[in-house]
Each structure stands twice: as structure tokens, then as C-alpha cells.
Design an enzyme around this catalytic site. Structure first.
Site, PDB file in Angstrom:
ATOM      1  N   HIS A 209       0.806  -1.229   0.000  1.00 54.66           N
ATOM      2  CA  HIS A 209       0.000   0.000   0.000  1.00 54.66           C
ATOM      3  C   HIS A 209       0.833   1.271   0.000  1.00 54.66           C
ATOM      4  CE1 HIS A 209       1.095  -0.124   4.217  1.00 54.66           C
ATOM      5  NE2 HIS A 209       0.755   1.145   4.303  1.00 54.66           N
TER       6      HIS A 209
HETATM    7  C1  UD1 Z   1      -1.604   6.173   5.174  1.00 54.31           C
HETATM    8  C2  UD1 Z   1      -0.237   6.669   5.696  1.00 54.31           C
HETATM    9  C3  UD1 Z   1       0.779   5.546   5.599  1.00 54.31           C
HETATM   10  C4  UD1 Z   1       0.289   4.311   6.338  1.00 54.31           C
HETATM   11  C5  UD1 Z   1      -1.097   3.932   5.808  1.00 54.31           C
HETATM   12  C6  UD1 Z   1      -1.609   2.789   6.661  1.00 54.31           C
HETATM   13  C7  UD1 Z   1       0.161   9.071   5.285  1.00 54.31           C
HETATM   14  C8  UD1 Z   1       0.918  10.043   4.489  1.00 54.31           C
HETATM   15  N1  UD1 Z   1       0.253   7.776   4.884  1.00 54.31           N
HETATM   16  O1  UD1 Z   1      -1.429   5.823   3.811  1.00 54.31           O
HETATM   17  O2  UD1 Z   1       1.980   5.965   6.228  1.00 54.31           O
HETATM   18  O3  UD1 Z   1       1.186   3.261   6.068  1.00 54.31           O
HETATM   19  O4  UD1 Z   1      -1.985   5.040   5.934  1.00 54.31           O
HETATM   20  O5  UD1 Z   1      -2.561   2.042   6.018  1.00 54.31           O
HETATM   21  O6  UD1 Z   1      -0.489   9.426   6.230  1.00 54.31           O
HETATM   22  N2  UD1 Z   1      -8.870   4.954   1.127  1.00 54.31           N
HETATM   23  C9  UD1 Z   1     -10.133   4.427   1.102  1.00 54.31           C
HETATM   24  N3  UD1 Z   1     -10.697   4.063   2.294  1.00 54.31           N
HETATM   25  C10 UD1 Z   1     -10.056   4.198   3.481  1.00 54.31           C
HETATM   26  C11 UD1 Z   1      -8.766   4.753   3.490  1.00 54.31           C
HETATM   27  C12 UD1 Z   1      -8.189   5.109   2.311  1.00 54.31           C
HETATM   28  O7  UD1 Z   1     -10.749   4.285   0.050  1.00 54.31           O
HETATM   29  O8  UD1 Z   1     -10.640   3.831   4.519  1.00 54.31           O
HETATM   30  C13 UD1 Z   1      -8.253   5.354  -0.165  1.00 54.31           C
HETATM   31  C14 UD1 Z   1      -8.621   6.776  -0.555  1.00 54.31           C
HETATM   32  O9  UD1 Z   1      -8.764   6.823  -1.933  1.00 54.31           O
HETATM   33  C15 UD1 Z   1      -7.397   7.569  -0.174  1.00 54.31           C
HETATM   34  C16 UD1 Z   1      -6.290   6.558  -0.422  1.00 54.31           C
HETATM   35  O10 UD1 Z   1      -6.853   5.311  -0.058  1.00 54.31           O
HETATM   36  O11 UD1 Z   1      -7.262   8.725  -0.928  1.00 54.31           O
HETATM   37  C17 UD1 Z   1      -5.062   6.797   0.367  1.00 54.31           C
HETATM   38  O12 UD1 Z   1      -5.373   6.987   1.743  1.00 54.31           O
HETATM   39  P1  UD1 Z   1      -4.418   7.896   2.650  1.00 54.31           P
HETATM   40  O13 UD1 Z   1      -4.915   7.923   4.028  1.00 54.31           O
HETATM   41  O14 UD1 Z   1      -4.169   9.191   1.964  1.00 54.31           O
HETATM   42  O15 UD1 Z   1      -3.041   7.136   2.595  1.00 54.31           O
HETATM   43  P2  UD1 Z   1      -2.667   5.637   2.847  1.00 54.31           P
HETATM   44  O16 UD1 Z   1      -2.126   5.083   1.583  1.00 54.31           O
HETATM   45  O17 UD1 Z   1      -3.763   4.903   3.500  1.00 54.31           O
HETATM   46  N1  UDP Z   2      -3.414  -4.976   8.990  1.00 56.20           N
HETATM   47  C1  UDP Z   2      -4.697  -5.424   9.278  1.00 56.20           C
HETATM   48  N2  UDP Z   2      -5.502  -5.805   8.242  1.00 56.20           N
HETATM   49  C2  UDP Z   2      -5.084  -5.779   6.943  1.00 56.20           C
HETATM   50  C3  UDP Z   2      -3.763  -5.332   6.679  1.00 56.20           C
HETATM   51  C4  UDP Z   2      -2.971  -4.918   7.722  1.00 56.20           C
HETATM   52  O1  UDP Z   2      -5.093  -5.480  10.439  1.00 56.20           O
HETATM   53  O2  UDP Z   2      -5.864  -6.130   6.064  1.00 56.20           O
HETATM   54  C5  UDP Z   2      -2.545  -4.555  10.117  1.00 56.20           C
HETATM   55  C6  UDP Z   2      -1.154  -5.149  10.167  1.00 56.20           C
HETATM   56  O3  UDP Z   2      -1.160  -6.422  10.751  1.00 56.20           O
HETATM   57  C7  UDP Z   2      -0.417  -4.117  10.998  1.00 56.20           C
HETATM   58  C8  UDP Z   2      -1.076  -2.843  10.603  1.00 56.20           C
HETATM   59  O4  UDP Z   2      -2.304  -3.181   9.953  1.00 56.20           O
HETATM   60  O5  UDP Z   2      -0.680  -4.319  12.385  1.00 56.20           O
HETATM   61  C9  UDP Z   2      -0.148  -2.129   9.674  1.00 56.20           C
HETATM   62  O6  UDP Z   2      -0.811  -1.161   9.022  1.00 56.20           O
HETATM   63  P1  UDP Z   2      -0.469  -0.754   7.538  1.00 56.20           P
HETATM   64  O7  UDP Z   2       0.268  -1.834   6.854  1.00 56.20           O
HETATM   65  O8  UDP Z   2      -1.733  -0.261   6.960  1.00 56.20           O
HETATM   66  O9  UDP Z   2       0.465   0.512   7.786  1.00 56.20           O
HETATM   67  P2  UDP Z   2       2.004   0.724   8.097  1.00 56.20           P
HETATM   68  O10 UDP Z   2       2.392  -0.137   9.230  1.00 56.20           O
HETATM   69  O11 UDP Z   2       2.740   0.429   6.836  1.00 56.20           O
HETATM   70  O12 UDP Z   2       2.086   2.177   8.398  1.00 56.20           O
END
Ligand code: UD1
Ligand code: UDP
Length: 362
Positions: A209
Site C-alpha cells: 500500500h
Molecule cells: C496512510 C499513511 C501511511 C500508512 C497507511 C496505513 C500518510 C501520508 N500515509 O497511507 O503511512 O502506512 O496510511 O494504512 O499518512 N482509502 C479508502 N478508504 C479508506 C482509506 C483510504 O478508500 O478507509 C483510499 C482513498 O482513496 C485515499 C487513499 O486510499 O485517498 C489513500 O489513503 P491515505 O490515508 O491518503 O493514505 P494511505 O495510503 O492509506
Molecule cells: N493490517 C490489518 N488488516 C489488513 C492489513 C494490515 O489489520 O488487512 C494490520 C497489520 O497487521 C499491521 C497494521 O495493519 O498491524 C499495519 O498497518 P499498515 O500496513 O496499513 O500501515 P504501516 O504499518 O505500513 O504504516
């Protein structure tokens, strides 16, 4: 003592679960939870509050799915309103997301004490939004709760602790990793994802992601080419982040050999980690969870904040290079990890250490 906790994204809910449980043991502490809305789908947000029994957020700001500037700016405005109303003693932020940075800016401008959990981590890649967020947050935090010795050393090399006001310096402490607390605690409630069809008991767990992969078409295509090839041999289960889902659909990337599932809750995720034979990921948190559950990890990034895993041979960094990914798979897929003598992330008492420190801080 009143603590205002800022949460927004999936890994923060998971980290906050253990700390909230610890806070609940202390009658003298009131926790106010603010959910920024950065993650908003049920299986990216609500499921964690329900399954992990995290107190329901007192405030839901509903700011998600926006550009970095719009998201962070709107969060700053709303968190400031909440802080002015609630007048907390502490603002507590986790990790490195846009929600973290927004909380940090508000606390520092309103002169509210700021505690950063997961301080001091560095990838040394300023192109990552996470690196910018954590460096800025560290700089204005009163207490820097580091999960590892490496994180403490990173801060020292950068000239921390800084002076915050007359005779008041930042406090840096290695409290251990809050994710370890969570993994140990929730393991007892692990459950197999419903409707998951396992081809054999020997599967790979994969997540992708991070912006550096999803927003770079070549990298994303190369990663999926490698995964498709590996999946001819061994089932790959990939709970798909909504960000990645949208992009692979737009680019029509081939995923035919993979078992794609919707994002799962933490209890299902713990089951998948505990039962898989190998983890392949670009997630920060999952790299450590692989280690907690004694699984080898192949990291689909060029650098990692969790260098001690690489140094000890538990984690191989392969970036998005197809050949490197395939080679790492060939050499690591049958390795059994021996992690029991090491204590890389504390003893599963990070939450306890954090709350003790906050109580004794003057
Ligand atoms: C964010 C964090 C990243 C973290 C990740 C965990 C920042 C800059 N990045 O990235 O460090 O690893 O969360 O998962 O804060 N979206 C949905 N539904 C949701 C959430 C997101 O559809 O519930 C989609 C939306 O189109 C959104 C895109 O995902 O624009 C990205 O979401 P965003 O929160 O901007 O960044 P992440 O990639 O989730
Ligand atoms: N995770 C979860 N369900 C999923 C994918 C990830 O519960 O479908 C958990 C994972 O085990 C870890 C946390 O989400 O505890 C990590 O989050 P993510 O990978 O979204 O973000 P990051 O750690 O890279 O910031």
C-alpha cells in the site's frame, strides 16, 4: 491528567489499542480520542475499535480521501478547535501519518505537551511522506517514546534532545514497541478470516500500500509480475488496501494467480501472520509482526526503519525489482527463524512504560 489521543489510520488504531487498555487502569487519567477520519471504510477503521475494544472516539472529524495539503490543513483546523475546548494536558500522537503531523502542529502551537509514540524512526528517504511527518513531529515533541535503541541513536545523531523553552529539554526514552504489546495480547483472540479458501496450509501473506510502490507504475507492475510468478508455486493471500485496489484496477494489472481479499480486522490479520509460512510486504508494522510470530519477511521497499531485522537476517530488502524478489523468495521461503534469544523491541511492556513516564513527568 487529560490525554488527547489523535488517531486516523489503521496502524494507529492497532497501536492505540494497547495504550488505551493501559490508560483504563488509571482512574486519574482521562483519555479523549479524536479520530481524524483519514481512514474511514468499516474494515479500515470501525472494525479495529470493535474487535480490539478501543473506546469509541469522542470526536470524529471526517477528513479523509484528500490531497496531503487539504487533509493535513483541515485536520489542523479541527484538532485545534477540539484542543481549545478540551484543554488537555497532553496530546498523544502515533507513528508518521498525516494525522500525526496535524496533531503535532496543533499541540506545539497551543503549548500543549506532546508525546510522540514511535519517535526516532528514520528511512533517510525524504521523498516518503512518512519521513517528513515523523521528523517534524519529533522536533516539536516533549517526550520522544522510541521503540528501539536504533531510534534513540538516530535522534542523538540529529542533535536531539532540543531545548523547548528555558531549562526545558525534550525527553528521549526507549520504551519498547507498542505493537509487540498488541501482538502478544490479541494473539489469544486470533480467528481465521471467514470464507477464506486455503489451497494448502502453506501460504504467503502479502500486503502492498505504500505510496512509493502504488504511485510508481513501473514498481507496481514489477512487484505484481514477481508475485504472480511465485503464486504459481505457493498460494499468496493479499488483503488489498483500498488505495492499491483503485490503482491496480485503473492500470489493469494482472493479479490472476493471487488470492485477493478485502482488508481484514486485526484478529484475522494475527491469524494470517501466525499461520503463514512467509510475509512479503511494504508495510512498516507487518515487518515487525512477522518477527513477533517468527516468520521471515521479504520487504518490498528500498529501505526500512526496522534495520535490526535486516541486520539479524529476519528481513530481506528487495525493493520492487522482480529478480531480487524471486531470488529472495527462493532463498528464504523455507527458513525457520530462531528469534527467542533476542529482545529487539522490548518485553511487551511498552504501554505500561509510556503511562508510567507520563505520570512521573513534571
Ligand atoms: C496512510 C499513511 C501511511 C500508512 C497507511 C496505513 C500518510 C501520508 N500515509 O497511507 O503511512 O502506512 O496510511 O494504512 O499518512 N482509502 C479508502 N478508504 C479508506 C482509506 C483510504 O478508500 O478507509 C483510499 C482513498 O482513496 C485515499 C487513499 O486510499 O485517498 C489513500 O489513503 P491515505 O490515508 O491518503 O493514505 P494511505 O495510503 O492509506
Ligand atoms: N493490517 C490489518 N488488516 C489488513 C492489513 C494490515 O489489520 O488487512 C494490520 C497489520 O497487521 C499491521 C497494521 O495493519 O498491524 C499495519 O498497518 P499498515 O500496513 O496499513 O500501515 P504501516 O504499518 O505500513 O504504516
Amino acid at each position: 491528567m487529560k490525554i488527547l489521543t489523535i488517531l486516523g489510520a489503521r496502524p494507529q488504531f492497532i497501536k492505540a489499542g494497547s495504550v488505551s487498555r493501559e490508560i483504563a487502569k488509571h482512574k486519574e487519567i482521562e483519555e479523549i480520542i479524536v479520530h481524524t477520519g483519514q481512514h474511514y471504510d468499516t474494515n479500515m477503521s470501525d472494525i479495529f475499535f470493535e474487535e480490539m475494544k478501543i473506546p469509541k472516539p469522542h470526536y470524529f472529524l471526517g477528513i479523509g480521501g484528500k490531497s496531503h495539503g487539504a487533509m493535513t490543513g483541515q485536520m489542523i483546523e479541527k484538532i485545534e478547535e477540539v484542543c481549545l475546548k478540551e484543554k488537555p494536558d497532553w496530546v498523544m500522537v502515533y507513528g508518521d501519518t498525516n494525522s500525526t503531523l496535524a496533531g503535532s502542529i496543533v499541540a506545539s502551537k497551543l503549548h500543549i505537551k506532546l508525546a510522540h509514540i514511535e519517535a526516532g524512526l528514520r528511512s533517510f528517504n525524504m521523498k516518503m511522506p512518512e519521513e517528513v511527518n515523523r521528523i517534524l513531529t519529533d522536533r516539536v515533541s516533549d517526550i520522544l517514546f522510541c521503540p528501539t535503541d536504533t531510534a534513540v541513536e538516530n535522534l542523538k545523531k540529529e542533535g536531539f534532545p532540543f531545548k523547548l523553552s528555558t531549562n526545558n529539554y525534550q525527553l528521549i526514552t526507549n520504551c519498547g514497541d507498542v505493537m509487540q504489546d498488541g501482538a502478544l495480547f490479541y494473539k489469544q483472540f486470533a480467528k481465521k478470516p471467514s470464507n477464506l479458501q486455503l489451497q494448502t496450509s502453506n501460504f504467503i501473506l502479502c500486503t502492498i500500500h505504500r505510496a512509493e510502490n502504488t504511485d510508481d507504475e513501473q514498481r507496481l507492475r514489477d512487484i505484481f509480475k514477481a508475485l504472480n510468478e511465485i503464486a504459481k508455486e505457493k498460494q499468496i493471500i493479499l488483503p488489498l488496501h483500498p488505495r492499491t485496489k483503485k490503482i491496480i484496477e485503473n492500470l489493469k494489472i494482472d493479479t490472476q494467480n493471487l488470492t485477493l481479499i478485502d482488508p481484514v480486522g486485526y484478529l484475522e490479520m494475527v491469524w494470517l501472520i501466525d499461520n503463514c509460512s512467509l510475509v512479503m510486504t511494504d508495510s512498516g508494522g507487518l515487518q515487525k509482526e512477522a518477527y513477533f510470530f517468527e516468520k521471515q519477511c521479504i520487504t518490498l521497499r528500498d529501505e526500512t526503519e526496522w534495520v535490526e531485522l535486516v541486520d539479524n537476517g529476519f528481513n530481506v530488502l528487495v525493493g520492487a525489482n522482480k529478480e531480487k524478489i524471486l531470488n529472495a523468495y527462493k532463498t528464504t521461503s523455507n527458513l525457520k527463524l530462531e528469534t527467542s534469544n533476542l529482545n529487539l523491541y522490548g518485553e511487551g511492556k511498552a504501554s505500561e512504560n509510556i503511562i508510567k513516564e507520563l505520570i512521573s513527568y513534571e
